[in-house]
Design an enzyme around this catalytic site. Structure first.
Site, PDB file in Angstrom:
ATOM      1  N   THR A  96       0.880  -1.130   5.064  1.00 40.51           N
ATOM      2  CA  THR A  96       2.112  -0.651   5.703  1.00 40.51           C
ATOM      3  C   THR A  96       1.773  -0.374   7.164  1.00 40.51           C
ATOM      4  O   THR A  96       0.996   0.540   7.453  1.00 40.51           O
ATOM      5  CB  THR A  96       2.603   0.654   5.049  1.00 40.51           C
ATOM      6  OG1 THR A  96       2.829   0.405   3.664  1.00 40.51           O
ATOM      7  CG2 THR A  96       3.894   1.137   5.696  1.00 40.51           C
ATOM      8  N   LYS A 171      10.481  -2.088   4.457  1.00 37.43           N
ATOM      9  CA  LYS A 171       9.708  -0.972   3.894  1.00 37.43           C
ATOM     10  C   LYS A 171      10.035   0.343   4.615  1.00 37.43           C
ATOM     11  O   LYS A 171      10.302   1.361   3.983  1.00 37.43           O
ATOM     12  CB  LYS A 171       8.216  -1.303   4.016  1.00 37.43           C
ATOM     13  CG  LYS A 171       7.269  -0.139   3.849  1.00 37.43           C
ATOM     14  CD  LYS A 171       6.710  -0.032   2.468  1.00 37.43           C
ATOM     15  CE  LYS A 171       5.947   1.280   2.310  1.00 37.43           C
ATOM     16  NZ  LYS A 171       5.445   1.518   1.003  1.00 37.43           N
ATOM     17  N   LYS A 246       3.546   9.233   7.363  1.00 34.90           N
ATOM     18  CA  LYS A 246       3.110   8.001   8.036  1.00 34.90           C
ATOM     19  C   LYS A 246       4.277   7.019   8.152  1.00 34.90           C
ATOM     20  O   LYS A 246       4.539   6.467   9.224  1.00 34.90           O
ATOM     21  CB  LYS A 246       1.959   7.353   7.250  1.00 34.90           C
ATOM     22  CG  LYS A 246       1.560   5.990   7.797  1.00 34.90           C
ATOM     23  CD  LYS A 246       0.623   5.207   6.902  1.00 34.90           C
ATOM     24  CE  LYS A 246       0.543   3.773   7.424  1.00 34.90           C
ATOM     25  NZ  LYS A 246      -0.332   2.917   6.657  1.00 34.90           N
TER      26      LYS A 246
HETATM   27  P1  NAD Z   1      -7.220   3.726   1.486  1.00 35.89           P
HETATM   28  O1  NAD Z   1      -7.601   4.554   2.659  1.00 35.89           O
HETATM   29  O2  NAD Z   1      -7.543   4.183   0.114  1.00 35.89           O
HETATM   30  O3  NAD Z   1      -7.820   2.233   1.635  1.00 35.89           O
HETATM   31  C1  NAD Z   1      -7.959   1.572   2.858  1.00 35.89           C
HETATM   32  C2  NAD Z   1      -9.312   0.893   2.832  1.00 35.89           C
HETATM   33  O4  NAD Z   1      -9.473   0.099   3.996  1.00 35.89           O
HETATM   34  C3  NAD Z   1     -10.492   1.883   2.818  1.00 35.89           C
HETATM   35  O5  NAD Z   1     -11.286   1.672   1.670  1.00 35.89           O
HETATM   36  C4  NAD Z   1     -11.227   1.586   4.117  1.00 35.89           C
HETATM   37  O6  NAD Z   1     -12.633   1.738   4.006  1.00 35.89           O
HETATM   38  C5  NAD Z   1     -10.849   0.142   4.329  1.00 35.89           C
HETATM   39  N1  NAD Z   1     -11.053  -0.317   5.698  1.00 35.89           N
HETATM   40  C6  NAD Z   1     -10.688   0.268   6.871  1.00 35.89           C
HETATM   41  N2  NAD Z   1     -11.059  -0.498   7.914  1.00 35.89           N
HETATM   42  C7  NAD Z   1     -11.665  -1.595   7.393  1.00 35.89           C
HETATM   43  C8  NAD Z   1     -12.259  -2.744   7.949  1.00 35.89           C
HETATM   44  N3  NAD Z   1     -12.334  -2.933   9.267  1.00 35.89           N
HETATM   45  N4  NAD Z   1     -12.790  -3.665   7.112  1.00 35.89           N
HETATM   46  C9  NAD Z   1     -12.724  -3.496   5.779  1.00 35.89           C
HETATM   47  N5  NAD Z   1     -12.177  -2.425   5.183  1.00 35.89           N
HETATM   48  C10 NAD Z   1     -11.653  -1.486   5.984  1.00 35.89           C
HETATM   49  O7  NAD Z   1      -5.630   3.495   1.639  1.00 35.89           O
HETATM   50  P2  NAD Z   1      -4.624   2.964   0.516  1.00 35.89           P
HETATM   51  O8  NAD Z   1      -3.969   4.119  -0.159  1.00 35.89           O
HETATM   52  O9  NAD Z   1      -5.304   1.903  -0.290  1.00 35.89           O
HETATM   53  O10 NAD Z   1      -3.504   2.299   1.441  1.00 35.89           O
HETATM   54  C11 NAD Z   1      -3.684   1.019   2.045  1.00 35.89           C
HETATM   55  C12 NAD Z   1      -2.373   0.619   2.698  1.00 35.89           C
HETATM   56  O11 NAD Z   1      -1.336   0.596   1.695  1.00 35.89           O
HETATM   57  C13 NAD Z   1      -1.898   1.596   3.776  1.00 35.89           C
HETATM   58  O12 NAD Z   1      -1.331   0.860   4.822  1.00 35.89           O
HETATM   59  C14 NAD Z   1      -0.862   2.446   3.062  1.00 35.89           C
HETATM   60  O13 NAD Z   1       0.114   2.986   3.925  1.00 35.89           O
HETATM   61  C15 NAD Z   1      -0.260   1.426   2.110  1.00 35.89           C
HETATM   62  N6  NAD Z   1       0.366   1.999   0.908  1.00 35.89           N
HETATM   63  C16 NAD Z   1      -0.254   2.985   0.202  1.00 35.89           C
HETATM   64  C17 NAD Z   1       0.366   3.510  -0.921  1.00 35.89           C
HETATM   65  C18 NAD Z   1      -0.299   4.595  -1.735  1.00 35.89           C
HETATM   66  O14 NAD Z   1       0.382   5.187  -2.599  1.00 35.89           O
HETATM   67  N7  NAD Z   1      -1.584   4.889  -1.545  1.00 35.89           N
HETATM   68  C19 NAD Z   1       1.620   3.028  -1.334  1.00 35.89           C
HETATM   69  C20 NAD Z   1       2.210   1.987  -0.607  1.00 35.89           C
HETATM   70  C21 NAD Z   1       1.582   1.483   0.511  1.00 35.89           C
END
Ligand code: NAD
Length: 297
Positions: A96, A171, A246
Protein backbone atom coordinates in the site's frame (compact mmCIF):
# COMPACT_ATOMS: atom_id res chain seq x y z
CA UNK A 1 3.53 -22.72 -13.40
CA UNK A 2 5.49 -19.48 -13.18
CA UNK A 3 8.86 -18.61 -11.67
CA UNK A 4 7.96 -15.86 -9.19
CA UNK A 5 10.25 -13.46 -7.35
CA UNK A 6 8.84 -12.18 -4.05
CA UNK A 7 10.46 -9.21 -2.28
CA UNK A 8 9.25 -8.33 1.23
CA UNK A 9 8.45 -11.50 3.20
CA UNK A 10 6.92 -9.80 6.27
CA UNK A 11 3.54 -10.23 7.97
CA UNK A 12 1.71 -10.10 4.64
CA UNK A 13 4.35 -11.11 2.10
CA UNK A 14 5.44 -14.23 4.04
CA UNK A 15 2.07 -16.00 3.94
CA UNK A 16 1.34 -14.71 0.40
CA UNK A 17 4.59 -16.25 -0.87
CA UNK A 18 3.75 -19.47 1.01
CA UNK A 19 0.40 -19.67 -0.82
CA UNK A 20 2.17 -19.29 -4.17
CA UNK A 21 4.39 -22.25 -3.25
CA UNK A 22 1.29 -24.27 -2.24
CA UNK A 23 -0.26 -23.49 -5.65
CA UNK A 24 2.78 -25.09 -7.32
CA UNK A 25 4.74 -22.00 -8.40
CA UNK A 26 8.51 -21.85 -8.08
CA UNK A 27 9.08 -18.92 -5.68
CA UNK A 28 12.38 -17.16 -4.91
CA UNK A 29 12.19 -14.47 -2.26
CA UNK A 30 14.22 -11.81 -0.52
CA UNK A 31 13.89 -9.81 2.70
CA UNK A 32 16.27 -7.87 4.94
CA UNK A 33 15.13 -9.52 8.20
CA UNK A 34 16.56 -12.97 9.08
CA UNK A 35 13.36 -14.12 10.86
CA UNK A 36 11.26 -13.36 7.77
CA UNK A 37 13.76 -15.22 5.57
CA UNK A 38 13.75 -18.26 7.87
CA UNK A 39 9.94 -18.45 7.96
CA UNK A 40 9.72 -18.15 4.17
CA UNK A 41 12.37 -20.82 3.64
CA UNK A 42 10.40 -23.09 5.98
CA UNK A 43 7.35 -22.54 3.75
CA UNK A 44 9.28 -23.65 0.65
CA UNK A 45 10.47 -20.28 -0.69
CA UNK A 46 14.02 -20.35 -2.11
CA UNK A 47 16.00 -17.34 -0.87
CA UNK A 48 17.96 -15.09 -3.22
CA UNK A 49 20.93 -12.85 -2.44
CA UNK A 50 19.29 -9.52 -3.35
CA UNK A 51 16.17 -8.11 -5.06
CA UNK A 52 18.05 -8.05 -8.38
CA UNK A 53 19.17 -11.65 -7.92
CA UNK A 54 15.57 -12.71 -7.34
CA UNK A 55 14.27 -10.67 -10.31
CA UNK A 56 16.84 -11.97 -12.79
CA UNK A 57 15.27 -15.44 -13.09
CA UNK A 58 11.61 -14.52 -12.60
CA UNK A 59 8.65 -14.35 -14.98
CA UNK A 60 6.80 -12.25 -12.40
CA UNK A 61 8.22 -10.18 -9.53
CA UNK A 62 5.93 -9.26 -6.62
CA UNK A 63 6.87 -6.62 -4.03
CA UNK A 64 5.18 -6.34 -0.60
CA UNK A 65 7.03 -3.51 1.15
CA UNK A 66 6.25 -0.85 3.78
CA UNK A 67 6.05 2.35 1.68
CA UNK A 68 6.58 4.06 -1.70
CA UNK A 69 10.15 4.94 -0.74
CA UNK A 70 10.96 1.24 -0.22
CA UNK A 71 9.24 0.21 -3.47
CA UNK A 72 11.06 2.80 -5.59
CA UNK A 73 14.32 1.91 -3.81
CA UNK A 74 13.88 -1.72 -4.86
CA UNK A 75 12.68 -0.88 -8.41
CA UNK A 76 15.22 1.80 -9.36
CA UNK A 77 18.97 1.94 -9.99
CA UNK A 78 21.63 -0.38 -11.36
CA UNK A 79 20.92 -2.92 -8.59
CA UNK A 80 17.14 -2.55 -8.86
CA UNK A 81 14.64 -5.14 -10.06
CA UNK A 82 13.72 -3.14 -13.18
CA UNK A 83 17.31 -3.25 -14.41
CA UNK A 84 17.60 -6.94 -13.54
CA UNK A 85 14.22 -8.11 -14.89
CA UNK A 86 14.06 -10.42 -17.91
CA UNK A 87 12.58 -9.00 -21.13
CA UNK A 88 8.82 -9.38 -20.93
CA UNK A 89 8.78 -9.77 -17.14
CA UNK A 90 5.72 -8.60 -15.20
CA UNK A 91 6.26 -6.50 -12.05
CA UNK A 92 3.43 -6.43 -9.49
CA UNK A 93 3.57 -4.14 -6.47
CA UNK A 94 1.08 -5.22 -3.79
CA UNK A 95 2.31 -2.82 -1.09
CA UNK A 96 0.00 0.00 0.00
CA UNK A 97 1.82 3.13 -1.21
CA UNK A 98 1.10 6.67 -2.41
CA UNK A 99 -0.40 7.05 -5.87
CA UNK A 100 2.50 9.21 -7.16
CA UNK A 101 5.12 6.58 -6.23
CA UNK A 102 2.95 3.85 -7.77
CA UNK A 103 2.86 5.79 -11.03
CA UNK A 104 6.65 6.29 -10.88
CA UNK A 105 7.11 2.54 -10.43
CA UNK A 106 4.94 1.93 -13.53
CA UNK A 107 6.99 4.49 -15.48
CA UNK A 108 10.29 2.83 -14.48
CA UNK A 109 8.98 -0.55 -15.62
CA UNK A 110 7.61 0.87 -18.88
CA UNK A 111 10.97 2.51 -19.70
CA UNK A 112 12.54 -0.98 -19.55
CA UNK A 113 9.70 -2.55 -21.55
CA UNK A 114 8.42 -4.54 -18.54
CA UNK A 115 4.70 -4.89 -17.83
CA UNK A 116 3.54 -3.65 -14.42
CA UNK A 117 0.58 -3.51 -12.06
CA UNK A 118 -0.12 -1.80 -8.78
CA UNK A 119 -2.21 -4.36 -6.89
CA UNK A 120 -2.65 -3.45 -3.21
CA UNK A 121 -4.71 -5.74 -1.03
CA UNK A 122 -7.29 -5.72 1.69
CA UNK A 123 -8.01 -8.61 4.03
CA UNK A 124 -5.11 -8.27 6.47
CA UNK A 125 -2.79 -10.93 7.81
CA UNK A 126 -5.69 -13.39 8.21
CA UNK A 127 -6.65 -13.00 4.55
CA UNK A 128 -3.00 -13.34 3.49
CA UNK A 129 -2.70 -16.65 5.39
CA UNK A 130 -6.07 -17.97 4.18
CA UNK A 131 -5.49 -16.91 0.55
CA UNK A 132 -8.66 -14.80 0.61
CA UNK A 133 -7.24 -11.32 -0.06
CA UNK A 134 -8.95 -8.78 -2.30
CA UNK A 135 -6.60 -7.35 -4.95
CA UNK A 136 -7.34 -3.89 -6.40
CA UNK A 137 -5.24 -3.53 -9.54
CA UNK A 138 -4.14 -0.63 -11.71
CA UNK A 139 -2.42 -1.04 -15.07
CA UNK A 140 -2.94 -2.40 -18.58
CA UNK A 141 -5.60 -5.05 -19.19
CA UNK A 142 -3.14 -7.56 -20.67
CA UNK A 143 -0.83 -7.25 -17.64
CA UNK A 144 -3.87 -7.84 -15.43
CA UNK A 145 -4.85 -10.98 -17.36
CA UNK A 146 -1.30 -12.35 -17.03
CA UNK A 147 -1.34 -11.61 -13.29
CA UNK A 148 -4.80 -13.02 -12.61
CA UNK A 149 -3.93 -16.74 -12.13
CA UNK A 150 -1.05 -15.82 -9.82
CA UNK A 151 -3.14 -13.36 -7.79
CA UNK A 152 -5.88 -16.00 -7.55
CA UNK A 153 -3.47 -18.22 -5.61
CA UNK A 154 -3.37 -15.50 -2.91
CA UNK A 155 -6.81 -13.93 -3.08
CA UNK A 156 -10.45 -14.56 -3.81
CA UNK A 157 -11.47 -11.24 -5.37
CA UNK A 158 -9.33 -9.66 -8.08
CA UNK A 159 -10.52 -6.35 -9.57
CA UNK A 160 -8.97 -4.22 -12.33
CA UNK A 161 -9.77 -0.63 -11.25
CA UNK A 162 -8.20 1.29 -14.16
CA UNK A 163 -4.80 2.47 -15.38
CA UNK A 164 -1.53 3.05 -13.49
CA UNK A 165 -2.16 3.92 -9.82
CA UNK A 166 -5.89 3.07 -9.92
CA UNK A 167 -5.45 0.15 -7.50
CA UNK A 168 -3.79 2.41 -4.92
CA UNK A 169 -6.48 5.05 -5.50
CA UNK A 170 -9.26 2.50 -4.87
CA UNK A 171 -7.52 1.24 -1.72
CA UNK A 172 -7.10 4.66 -0.08
CA UNK A 173 -10.59 5.85 -1.06
CA UNK A 174 -12.11 2.70 0.47
CA UNK A 175 -10.05 2.99 3.63
CA UNK A 176 -10.90 6.68 4.00
CA UNK A 177 -14.59 5.69 3.98
CA UNK A 178 -13.81 3.02 6.58
CA UNK A 179 -11.81 5.34 8.88
CA UNK A 180 -14.50 8.01 8.79
CA UNK A 181 -17.44 5.61 9.15
CA UNK A 182 -15.85 3.86 12.13
CA UNK A 183 -15.47 7.16 13.96
CA UNK A 184 -19.12 8.01 13.17
CA UNK A 185 -20.32 4.68 14.57
CA UNK A 186 -18.11 5.09 17.68
CA UNK A 187 -19.44 8.62 18.31
CA UNK A 188 -23.02 7.31 18.07
CA UNK A 189 -22.31 4.58 20.67
CA UNK A 190 -20.64 7.09 23.01
CA UNK A 191 -23.63 9.44 22.69
CA UNK A 192 -26.04 6.52 23.23
CA UNK A 193 -24.19 5.60 26.44
CA UNK A 194 -24.58 9.17 27.75
CA UNK A 195 -28.28 9.11 26.84
CA UNK A 196 -28.88 5.82 28.65
CA UNK A 197 -29.53 3.84 25.45
CA UNK A 198 -28.12 0.28 25.46
CA UNK A 199 -25.56 -0.84 22.89
CA UNK A 200 -27.90 -3.59 21.72
CA UNK A 201 -30.84 -1.20 21.25
CA UNK A 202 -28.78 1.19 19.13
CA UNK A 203 -27.41 -1.75 17.15
CA UNK A 204 -30.87 -3.29 16.58
CA UNK A 205 -32.21 0.00 15.23
CA UNK A 206 -29.22 1.36 13.29
CA UNK A 207 -28.20 -1.99 11.75
CA UNK A 208 -31.52 -2.12 9.88
CA UNK A 209 -32.02 1.63 9.44
CA UNK A 210 -30.24 4.39 7.54
CA UNK A 211 -27.20 4.33 9.87
CA UNK A 212 -26.32 0.83 8.62
CA UNK A 213 -22.73 0.39 7.46
CA UNK A 214 -19.92 -2.21 7.58
CA UNK A 215 -18.27 -0.55 10.61
CA UNK A 216 -21.51 -1.18 12.53
CA UNK A 217 -22.78 -4.50 11.24
CA UNK A 218 -19.54 -6.44 10.59
CA UNK A 219 -17.06 -4.73 12.89
CA UNK A 220 -19.17 -3.27 15.72
CA UNK A 221 -16.86 -1.23 18.03
CA UNK A 222 -18.63 -2.27 21.26
CA UNK A 223 -18.66 -5.82 22.64
CA UNK A 224 -21.82 -7.91 22.22
CA UNK A 225 -23.80 -7.22 19.06
CA UNK A 226 -21.23 -8.70 16.59
CA UNK A 227 -19.40 -11.49 18.48
CA UNK A 228 -16.50 -11.73 15.99
CA UNK A 229 -15.56 -8.04 16.17
CA UNK A 230 -12.28 -6.97 17.89
CA UNK A 231 -14.29 -5.14 20.60
CA UNK A 232 -14.99 -8.62 22.04
CA UNK A 233 -11.26 -9.35 22.48
CA UNK A 234 -10.08 -6.09 24.02
CA UNK A 235 -9.47 -4.52 20.59
CA UNK A 236 -6.66 -6.85 19.54
CA UNK A 237 -6.26 -6.34 15.77
CA UNK A 238 -7.80 -7.07 13.22
CA UNK A 239 -6.58 -3.95 11.53
CA UNK A 240 -4.22 -1.91 13.70
CA UNK A 241 -4.87 1.81 14.18
CA UNK A 242 -1.29 2.53 12.98
CA UNK A 243 -2.11 0.91 9.61
CA UNK A 244 -5.37 2.87 9.37
CA UNK A 245 -3.39 6.04 10.11
CA UNK A 246 -0.91 5.14 7.35
CA UNK A 247 -3.73 4.74 4.81
CA UNK A 248 -5.49 7.94 5.92
CA UNK A 249 -2.23 9.88 5.54
CA UNK A 250 -1.86 8.47 2.01
CA UNK A 251 -5.44 9.60 1.28
CA UNK A 252 -4.63 13.09 2.60
CA UNK A 253 -1.46 13.29 0.45
CA UNK A 254 -3.48 12.23 -2.59
CA UNK A 255 -6.32 14.65 -1.87
CA UNK A 256 -3.83 17.51 -1.55
CA UNK A 257 -1.98 16.66 -4.73
CA UNK A 258 -5.26 16.12 -6.65
CA UNK A 259 -7.03 19.17 -5.13
CA UNK A 260 -9.95 17.14 -3.69
CA UNK A 261 -11.54 18.53 -0.51
CA UNK A 262 -11.67 15.79 2.17
CA UNK A 263 -12.40 17.58 5.48
CA UNK A 264 -13.72 14.47 7.24
CA UNK A 265 -10.74 12.47 5.98
CA UNK A 266 -8.49 15.14 7.52
CA UNK A 267 -10.36 15.01 10.84
CA UNK A 268 -10.21 11.20 10.91
CA UNK A 269 -6.44 11.36 10.23
CA UNK A 270 -5.98 13.69 13.22
CA UNK A 271 -8.04 11.45 15.52
CA UNK A 272 -6.11 8.29 14.57
CA UNK A 273 -2.84 10.25 15.00
CA UNK A 274 -3.98 11.12 18.53
CA UNK A 275 -4.78 7.47 19.20
CA UNK A 276 -1.31 6.42 17.97
CA UNK A 277 0.38 9.20 19.99
CA UNK A 278 -1.39 7.89 23.10
CA UNK A 279 0.40 4.55 22.58
CA UNK A 280 -2.65 2.78 21.10
CA UNK A 281 -1.37 2.39 17.51
CA UNK A 282 -1.09 -1.38 17.94
CA UNK A 283 -4.74 -1.73 19.00
CA UNK A 284 -7.49 -2.38 16.49
CA UNK A 285 -8.69 0.82 14.82
CA UNK A 286 -12.20 0.31 16.25
CA UNK A 287 -10.58 0.84 19.68
CA UNK A 288 -10.74 4.57 18.91
CA UNK A 289 -14.05 4.42 20.78
CA UNK A 290 -12.04 4.26 24.03
CA UNK A 291 -10.31 7.54 23.21
CA UNK A 292 -13.59 9.20 22.14
CA UNK A 293 -15.21 8.02 25.39
CA UNK A 294 -12.25 9.39 27.37
CA UNK A 295 -11.27 5.94 28.71
CA UNK A 296 -7.57 6.70 28.21
CA UNK A 297 -7.68 10.11 29.89
P1 NAD B 1 5.94 -5.86 7.38
O1 NAD B 1 6.69 -4.72 7.98
O2 NAD B 1 5.57 -7.03 8.21
O3 NAD B 1 6.72 -6.43 6.09
C1 NAD B 1 7.46 -5.63 5.21
C2 NAD B 1 8.73 -6.39 4.91
O4 NAD B 1 9.48 -5.69 3.92
C3 NAD B 1 9.66 -6.54 6.13
O5 NAD B 1 9.89 -7.91 6.39
C4 NAD B 1 10.92 -5.79 5.72
O6 NAD B 1 12.10 -6.38 6.23
C5 NAD B 1 10.85 -5.92 4.22
N1 NAD B 1 11.69 -4.95 3.52
C6 NAD B 1 11.80 -3.61 3.70
N2 NAD B 1 12.68 -3.09 2.83
C7 NAD B 1 13.13 -4.12 2.06
C8 NAD B 1 14.04 -4.23 1.00
N3 NAD B 1 14.71 -3.17 0.53
N4 NAD B 1 14.26 -5.45 0.45
C9 NAD B 1 13.59 -6.53 0.91
N5 NAD B 1 12.72 -6.50 1.93
C10 NAD B 1 12.49 -5.30 2.49
O7 NAD B 1 4.62 -5.19 6.74
P2 NAD B 1 3.29 -5.94 6.26
O8 NAD B 1 2.27 -5.91 7.35
O9 NAD B 1 3.67 -7.24 5.62
O10 NAD B 1 2.78 -4.92 5.15
C11 NAD B 1 3.36 -4.87 3.84
C12 NAD B 1 2.53 -3.93 2.99
O11 NAD B 1 1.17 -4.41 2.96
C13 NAD B 1 2.46 -2.50 3.54
O12 NAD B 1 2.50 -1.61 2.47
C14 NAD B 1 1.12 -2.45 4.26
O13 NAD B 1 0.56 -1.16 4.33
C15 NAD B 1 0.29 -3.37 3.38
N6 NAD B 1 -0.86 -3.99 4.05
C16 NAD B 1 -0.74 -4.53 5.29
C17 NAD B 1 -1.85 -5.10 5.90
C18 NAD B 1 -1.74 -5.72 7.27
O14 NAD B 1 -2.80 -6.02 7.87
N7 NAD B 1 -0.55 -5.96 7.82
C19 NAD B 1 -3.09 -5.13 5.24
C20 NAD B 1 -3.17 -4.60 3.94
C21 NAD B 1 -2.06 -4.03 3.36
Amino acid sequence: MAVIGFIGLGNMGGPMAANLVKAGHSVRGFDLVPAAIDAAREAGVAIGASPADVAREADIVITMLPSGKHVLGVYDGAEGIVAAARPGALLIDSSTIDVDSARKAHALAAAKGAASLDAPVSGGVGGAAAGTLTFMAGGEADAFERARPVLEAMGKKIVLCGGAGAGQAAKICNNMILGISMIGVCEAFVLAEKLGLSHQSLFDVASTASGQCWSLTSYCPVPGPVPASPANRDYQPGFAAALMLKDLKLAQEASQSAGAPTPLGAAATQLYAMMAAAGEGGADFSGIIRMLRGDNA
